[in-house]
Design an enzyme around this catalytic site. Structure first.
Site, PDB file in Angstrom:
ATOM      1  N   GLN A   1       0.833  -1.196   0.000  1.00  0.00           N
ATOM      2  CA  GLN A   1       0.000   0.000   0.000  1.00  0.00           C
ATOM      3  C   GLN A   1       0.870   1.249   0.000  1.00  0.00           C
ATOM      4  O   GLN A   1       0.386   2.340  -0.260  1.00  0.00           O
ATOM      5  CB  GLN A   1      -0.889   0.028   1.247  1.00  0.00           C
TER       6      GLN A   1
ATOM      7  N   PHE B   1      -5.978  -4.016   3.413  1.00  0.00           N
ATOM      8  CA  PHE B   1      -6.712  -3.806   4.675  1.00  0.00           C
ATOM      9  C   PHE B   1      -5.829  -3.213   5.763  1.00  0.00           C
ATOM     10  O   PHE B   1      -6.101  -3.397   6.947  1.00  0.00           O
ATOM     11  CB  PHE B   1      -7.358  -5.122   5.143  1.00  0.00           C
TER      12      PHE B   1
ATOM     13  N   GLU C   1       0.324  -1.507   4.640  1.00  0.00           N
ATOM     14  CA  GLU C   1       0.691  -0.086   4.736  1.00  0.00           C
ATOM     15  C   GLU C   1       2.157   0.023   5.134  1.00  0.00           C
ATOM     16  O   GLU C   1       2.911   0.788   4.549  1.00  0.00           O
ATOM     17  CB  GLU C   1      -0.210   0.638   5.740  1.00  0.00           C
TER      18      GLU C   1
ATOM     19  N   ARG D   1      -5.059   7.575  16.778  1.00  0.00           N
ATOM     20  CA  ARG D   1      -6.412   7.535  16.219  1.00  0.00           C
ATOM     21  C   ARG D   1      -7.399   6.933  17.227  1.00  0.00           C
ATOM     22  O   ARG D   1      -8.560   7.308  17.247  1.00  0.00           O
ATOM     23  CB  ARG D   1      -6.454   6.795  14.882  1.00  0.00           C
TER      24      ARG D   1
ATOM     25  N   ARG E   1      -7.835  -1.636   8.876  1.00  0.00           N
ATOM     26  CA  ARG E   1      -9.097  -0.931   8.632  1.00  0.00           C
ATOM     27  C   ARG E   1      -9.712  -0.347   9.914  1.00  0.00           C
ATOM     28  O   ARG E   1     -10.186  -1.084  10.779  1.00  0.00           O
ATOM     29  CB  ARG E   1     -10.069  -1.894   7.973  1.00  0.00           C
TER      30      ARG E   1
ATOM     31  N   PHE F   1      -7.836   1.559  11.954  1.00  0.00           N
ATOM     32  CA  PHE F   1      -6.577   2.133  12.452  1.00  0.00           C
ATOM     33  C   PHE F   1      -6.666   2.598  13.906  1.00  0.00           C
ATOM     34  O   PHE F   1      -6.324   3.733  14.228  1.00  0.00           O
ATOM     35  CB  PHE F   1      -6.195   3.300  11.522  1.00  0.00           C
TER      36      PHE F   1
ATOM     37  N   THR G   1      -3.864  11.284  10.298  1.00  0.00           N
ATOM     38  CA  THR G   1      -3.770  12.084  11.510  1.00  0.00           C
ATOM     39  C   THR G   1      -2.452  12.860  11.567  1.00  0.00           C
ATOM     40  O   THR G   1      -2.343  13.841  12.281  1.00  0.00           O
ATOM     41  CB  THR G   1      -3.920  11.197  12.762  1.00  0.00           C
TER      42      THR G   1
ATOM     43  N   ALA H   1      -5.970   5.326   5.323  1.00  0.00           N
ATOM     44  CA  ALA H   1      -6.746   6.360   6.011  1.00  0.00           C
ATOM     45  C   ALA H   1      -8.039   6.695   5.257  1.00  0.00           C
ATOM     46  O   ALA H   1      -8.615   7.765   5.471  1.00  0.00           O
ATOM     47  CB  ALA H   1      -5.896   7.621   6.239  1.00  0.00           C
TER      48      ALA H   1
ATOM     49  N   GLU I   1     -12.900   2.790   5.465  1.00  0.00           N
ATOM     50  CA  GLU I   1     -12.825   2.250   6.814  1.00  0.00           C
ATOM     51  C   GLU I   1     -14.098   2.388   7.657  1.00  0.00           C
ATOM     52  O   GLU I   1     -14.425   1.476   8.425  1.00  0.00           O
ATOM     53  CB  GLU I   1     -11.660   2.906   7.570  1.00  0.00           C
TER      54      GLU I   1
HETATM   55  N1  MTE Z   1     -11.380  -2.770   0.232  1.00  0.00           N
HETATM   56  C1  MTE Z   1     -10.819  -3.811  -0.409  1.00  0.00           C
HETATM   57  N2  MTE Z   1     -11.537  -4.470  -1.321  1.00  0.00           N
HETATM   58  N3  MTE Z   1      -9.537  -4.204  -0.152  1.00  0.00           N
HETATM   59  C2  MTE Z   1      -8.768  -3.564   0.803  1.00  0.00           C
HETATM   60  O1  MTE Z   1      -7.618  -3.940   1.022  1.00  0.00           O
HETATM   61  N4  MTE Z   1      -8.650  -1.750   2.471  1.00  0.00           N
HETATM   62  C3  MTE Z   1      -9.421  -0.899   3.379  1.00  0.00           C
HETATM   63  C4  MTE Z   1     -10.497  -0.151   2.607  1.00  0.00           C
HETATM   64  N5  MTE Z   1     -11.249  -1.034   1.777  1.00  0.00           N
HETATM   65  C5  MTE Z   1      -9.350  -2.465   1.499  1.00  0.00           C
HETATM   66  C6  MTE Z   1     -10.677  -2.093   1.157  1.00  0.00           C
HETATM   67  C7  MTE Z   1      -8.602   0.073   4.081  1.00  0.00           C
HETATM   68  S1  MTE Z   1      -7.798  -0.393   5.482  1.00  0.00           S
HETATM   69  C8  MTE Z   1      -8.491   1.363   3.671  1.00  0.00           C
HETATM   70  S2  MTE Z   1      -7.607   2.500   4.530  1.00  0.00           S
HETATM   71  C9  MTE Z   1      -9.137   1.821   2.440  1.00  0.00           C
HETATM   72  O2  MTE Z   1      -9.861   0.794   1.774  1.00  0.00           O
HETATM   73  C10 MTE Z   1      -8.036   2.342   1.507  1.00  0.00           C
HETATM   74  O3  MTE Z   1      -8.542   2.764   0.303  1.00  0.00           O
HETATM   75  P1  MTE Z   1      -9.268   4.184   0.108  1.00  0.00           P
HETATM   76  O4  MTE Z   1      -8.436   5.184   0.808  1.00  0.00           O
HETATM   77  O5  MTE Z   1      -9.301   4.325  -1.342  1.00  0.00           O
HETATM   78  O6  MTE Z   1     -10.625   4.043   0.741  1.00  0.00           O
HETATM   79  N1  HPA Z   2      -4.747   6.301   9.085  1.00  0.00           N
HETATM   80  C1  HPA Z   2      -4.219   5.297   8.386  1.00  0.00           C
HETATM   81  N2  HPA Z   2      -2.943   5.156   8.184  1.00  0.00           N
HETATM   82  C2  HPA Z   2      -2.126   6.056   8.714  1.00  0.00           C
HETATM   83  C3  HPA Z   2      -2.618   7.133   9.440  1.00  0.00           C
HETATM   84  C4  HPA Z   2      -3.992   7.265   9.633  1.00  0.00           C
HETATM   85  O1  HPA Z   2      -4.489   8.192  10.264  1.00  0.00           O
HETATM   86  N3  HPA Z   2      -1.570   7.849   9.842  1.00  0.00           N
HETATM   87  C5  HPA Z   2      -0.487   7.209   9.379  1.00  0.00           C
HETATM   88  N4  HPA Z   2      -0.823   6.128   8.680  1.00  0.00           N
HETATM   89 MO1  MOS Z   3      -6.158   1.440   6.121  1.00  0.00          MO
HETATM   90  S1  MOS Z   3      -5.917   0.627   7.990  1.00  0.00           S
HETATM   91  O1  MOS Z   3      -5.732   3.040   6.686  1.00  0.00           O
HETATM   92  O2  MOS Z   3      -4.788   0.857   5.326  1.00  0.00           O
END
Ligand code: MTE
Ligand code: HPA
Ligand code: MOS
Length: 767
Positions: free
Chosen positions: A191, A222, A226, A304, A336, A338, A434, A503, A706
């Protein structure tokens, strides 16, 4: 608009890391992991492994040319163990062999001489010994100590939540290639391409410009990729750098489960004070986060948790203190939510405990204390464009909360061995990293001379549909068909210094950067058309690939516009930078405006418990969710459904288990249960709240990744409600997950205690 990828996925056409055609001469890497959770690493016997068939080289910490350090926030994590081992599964050595089988076979010939040291797995025990990753932090508003004195009711308790395995379908891995100037190119399942690049550069002792990281897509992240894709990227890079051969490293499922961190388990103390009319006046909470053996992202996750201490409620007097505790488990990491879900569980637990003691419904307390416009969170940001009450009331009306409750009461009156329960779960989740500086990114947009468009951003597609969303933003902004647009791989050479895709902010940040770039290109093209056709620039637009002047089709189409601009030497490439405006936070005072906005929603969850077996079904989850003005409703609905089910899994079936030696017992899908099709609620109803969205959300379509996970918390409290229907007045521990075993313990505490005693006696006798 449908997600652009699934058709390719189901046909098997999508490329993941392990599908990249293998280059000639590739070496396969396998990781030798620490067999002990804590000890002094006195020696490593590599002789037999070195002589094993196919083995080319075995690398240890001593082979690292740069710094053996991959800690992101705190420099406390070696890439390969050096001097000490701190958790079972910690990488100690890397075997490079001609085949994958040979690499794995050689692992069995390695022996480590480790002098054991005491093992800590419990965060409270770690805190008592002063084993903290960072100093504790406290968020404070009002004066909770004084406020308790004026409360009509005060309750205290302990709440605990467990870990969670990410279980991305694609396991961790990387494929690294030596490049001609003494650098490496890494194809990584990450990620955070920049995180892999930065740490690989440190490990190799080269500049970041010598490390190129490329990501096509992930089979899920998920949060688990990261920060924790970094070691595998760095190890593959190290192998390629030293051998000058391509090196591929892919973890198998069980290795991935053993070696990587998970959602942080928390154990927390709470104290809640209410007025006679059930207003929450004061709340105190102390969190003990089980960080594992190294910092990883734990301090940010901890932060968070503090930000989500009061969930969707306004509480005037709050003191929340958080400890990040060092234990001998794999470093826990982003997942997800966090840290938000862990904090939100505790306030829900406190409210439920208060309700149970007072003999009222938890929902009476919940509804009365929801955030209203302008209310301040403990970190002082006001709730603006607040939809907490709207979400609750819409869910209650639309899904018939009162009727559901009456039906459940009626069912429970008639049934002895099955009991139903209900819970309402409001959510409020802050959108932005954050750490303010992380809220920035760039988009590089090329228009080719045939009118097709290639877009590179910092966004990583991991199934959440961000590529589709970015293509939609570009198509809308340029006024062209989505079929002309290609979202390129995420590559550190094209878009540098990116934040991880995390995030929930990926579409907001990278979508906004794309919008800026596309606007600049559109303006440039239309200025050119204005000159060429001697028409007023102000009235020019592009719609459906047709240029319109004051709404009337002009002489030119998108293709012609692009080609004549090129002939007139107009730049057809744009690189835009976007940084979320108005976010700031002062960690000294613990005050500021860390979030661009908040996402709201409410879920009603019903469950049925089989009171003979302790098994259960989550029957229905009805959700009213604040999407803002969604421009990808199919994707967004999928995110809410998937998030809710993932949250239900965390709260019910999924139980991570380590023994006292720090050995992972739930180390495969035999022993670690995740929701399958049958565990998904038969009714999973998602209603799109009518809200205006937010200007800082991309096209006013709010971040969605999330927040829905936290609807799953409702499943825990619905089950608890059902158990208490069977055993009225039961004082159940506030411990998640609510596995069938825990349900049974709640239904028959004496029987279970007697059974446990019998088993213990039998075990003693047997030994
Ligand atoms: N959805 C799918 N299908 N696969 C993933 O790995 N990760 C989740 C969420 N939804 C995830 C998911 C997490 S932890 C985050 S932070 C967000 O998607 C990241 O993507 P976005 O910022 O585009 O929402
Ligand atoms: N959310 C998810 N990932 C992160 C954040 C947060 O606020 N800060 C640093 N990594
Ligand atoms: Mo999502 S836990 O911020 O990759």
């Amino acid at each position: 608009m449908n997600h652009l990828d699934p058709q390719r996925h189901v046909r098997g056409e999508s490329q993941y890391l392990d599908d990249v055609p293998v280059q000639q001469g590739t070496l396969y890497a396998a990781v030798y992991e620490s067999p002990l959770a804590h000890g002094v690493l006195k020696g490593l016997d590599l002789g037999a492994a070195r002589r094993a068939p196919g083995v080319v080289r075995i690398l240890t910490a001593a082979d690292v040319p740069g710094r053996n350090q991959i800690g992101g926030i705190v420099p406390d994590e070696p890439l390969l163990a050096e001097g000490h081992v701190h958790f079972q599964g910690q990488p100690v050595a890397l075997v490079l062999a001609r085949t994958e089988r040979q690499a794995h076979a050689a692992l069995k010939l390695i022996a480590a001489d480790i002098a054991p040291l005491p093992i800590i797995t419990d965060p409270r025990e770690a805190a008592a010994l002063g084993e903290l990753i960072v100093p504790p932090r406290t968020h404070r508003i009002g004066d909770s100590g004084a406020a308790f004195a004026g409360c009509a009711h005060v309750f205290e308790g302990v709440a605990e939540t467990g870990g969670q395995e990410h279980l991305y379908i694609e396991t961790q891995g990387a494929y690294a290639f030596p490049t001609e100037l003494g650098g490496v190119k890494i194809i990584s399942s990450t990620q955070g391409p920049t995180a892999v690049q930065r740490h690989a550069a440190v490990v190799l002792g080269v500049g970041m410009h010598q490390v190129e990281v490329d990501v096509t897509r992930l089979g899920g992240g998920f949060g688990g990729k990261e920060d924790q894709a970094t070691p595998w990227g760095c190890l593959a890079a190290l192998g390629a750098f030293l051998t000058k051969k391509p090196v591929k490293l892919v973890l198998d499922r069980m290795a991935d489960m053993r070696m990587t961190g998970k959602r942080h388990p928390y154990s927390s103390d709470f104290k809640i004070g209410l007025s006679k009319d059930l207003k929450i006046i004061a709340y105190e909470v102390t969190y003990f986060q089980n960080a594992g053996a190294a910092a990883d992202l734990s301090p940010a996750v901890l932060e968070r948790t503090l930000f989500h201490t009061t969930n969707a409620y306004f509480i005037p007097n709050v003191t929340a203190t958080a400890h990040s505790c060092r234990t001998n488990l794999p470093p826990n990491t982003a997942f997800r939510g966090f840290g938000g879900p862990q904090g939100m569980f505790v306030i829900e637990a406190a409210i439920t405990k208060a309700a149970e003691e007072l003999g009222v419904l938890p929902s009476e307390i919940q509804r009365r204390n929801l955030l209203r416009e302008g209310d301040r969170f403990p970190y002082r940001q006001p709730a603006e464009m607040c939809h907490a009450e709207q979400a609750w009331d819409t869910a209650a009306e639309r899904f018939g909360l009162d009727k559901l409750r009456t039906e459940i009461t009626e069912f429970n009156r008639k049934n002895q061995l099955f009991k139903k329960g209900l819970a309402v779960m409001p959510i409020c989740f802050g959108i932005s990293f954050t750490k303010t500086f992380m809220n920035q990114t760039r988009a590089l947009v090329h228009i080719y001379t045939d009118g097709s468009v290639g877009i590179s951003t910092g966004a990583v597609e991991m199934g959440q549909g961000v590529n589709t969303k970015i293509a939609q933003v570009a198509a809308r902004t340029l006024g062209i068909s989505i079929s002309r647009i290609k979202i390129e791989t995420t590559n550190t050479t094209r878009v540098a210094n990116t934040s991880p895709s995390a995030a929930s902010a990926t579409a907001d940040l990278n979508g906004k950067a794309t919008e800026l770039a596309c606007r600049a290109l559109r303006e440039r093209l239309l200025r050119q058309a204005s000159t060429e056709f001697a028409v007023d620039y102000e009235g020019l637009t592009i719609e459906n690939e047709q240029v319109l002047a004051a709404g009337i089709p002009a002489e030119t189409t998108w293709e012609k516009l692009v080609s004549s601009a090129f002939l007139r030497r107009v730049a057809l490439t744009e690189n835009a930078h976007y940084a979320t405006p108005g976010v700031h936070f002062d960690a000294g005072t613990e005050q500021g405006h860390p979030f661009a906005y908040h996402v709201y929603g409410t879920a009603l969850t019903t469950a049925t418990v089989d009171c003979l077996r302790g098994t259960y079904t989550i029957d229905a989850v009805h959700i009213a969710h604040d999407f803002g003005q969604s421009f990808s409703p199919a994707i967004d609905r999928g995110q809410v459904e998937g998030g809710a089910v993932q949250g239900i899994g965390w709260m019910t079936l999924e139980e991570i288990s380590y023994n006292e030696e720090g050995k992972l017992l739930s180390n495969s899908l035999n022993s670690y249960k995740v929701p399958d099709l049958y565990a998904v609620p038969a009714v999973l109803d998602v209603h799109f709240l009518d809200t205006p969205g937010h200007p800082k959300a991309i096209l006013r379509s709010k971040a969605v990744g999330e927040p829905p996970l936290m609807y799953g918390i409702g499943a825990y409290f619905a089950l608890r409600d059902a158990i208490r229907a069977f055993r009225p007045g039961a004082a159940l521990p506030l411990v998640a997950p609510m596995t069938p075993e825990r349900v049974l313990g709640g239904l028959y505490p004496e029987a279970l205690a007697a059974h446990t005693e019998e088993t213990a006696v039998a075990a003693t006798a047997a030994s």
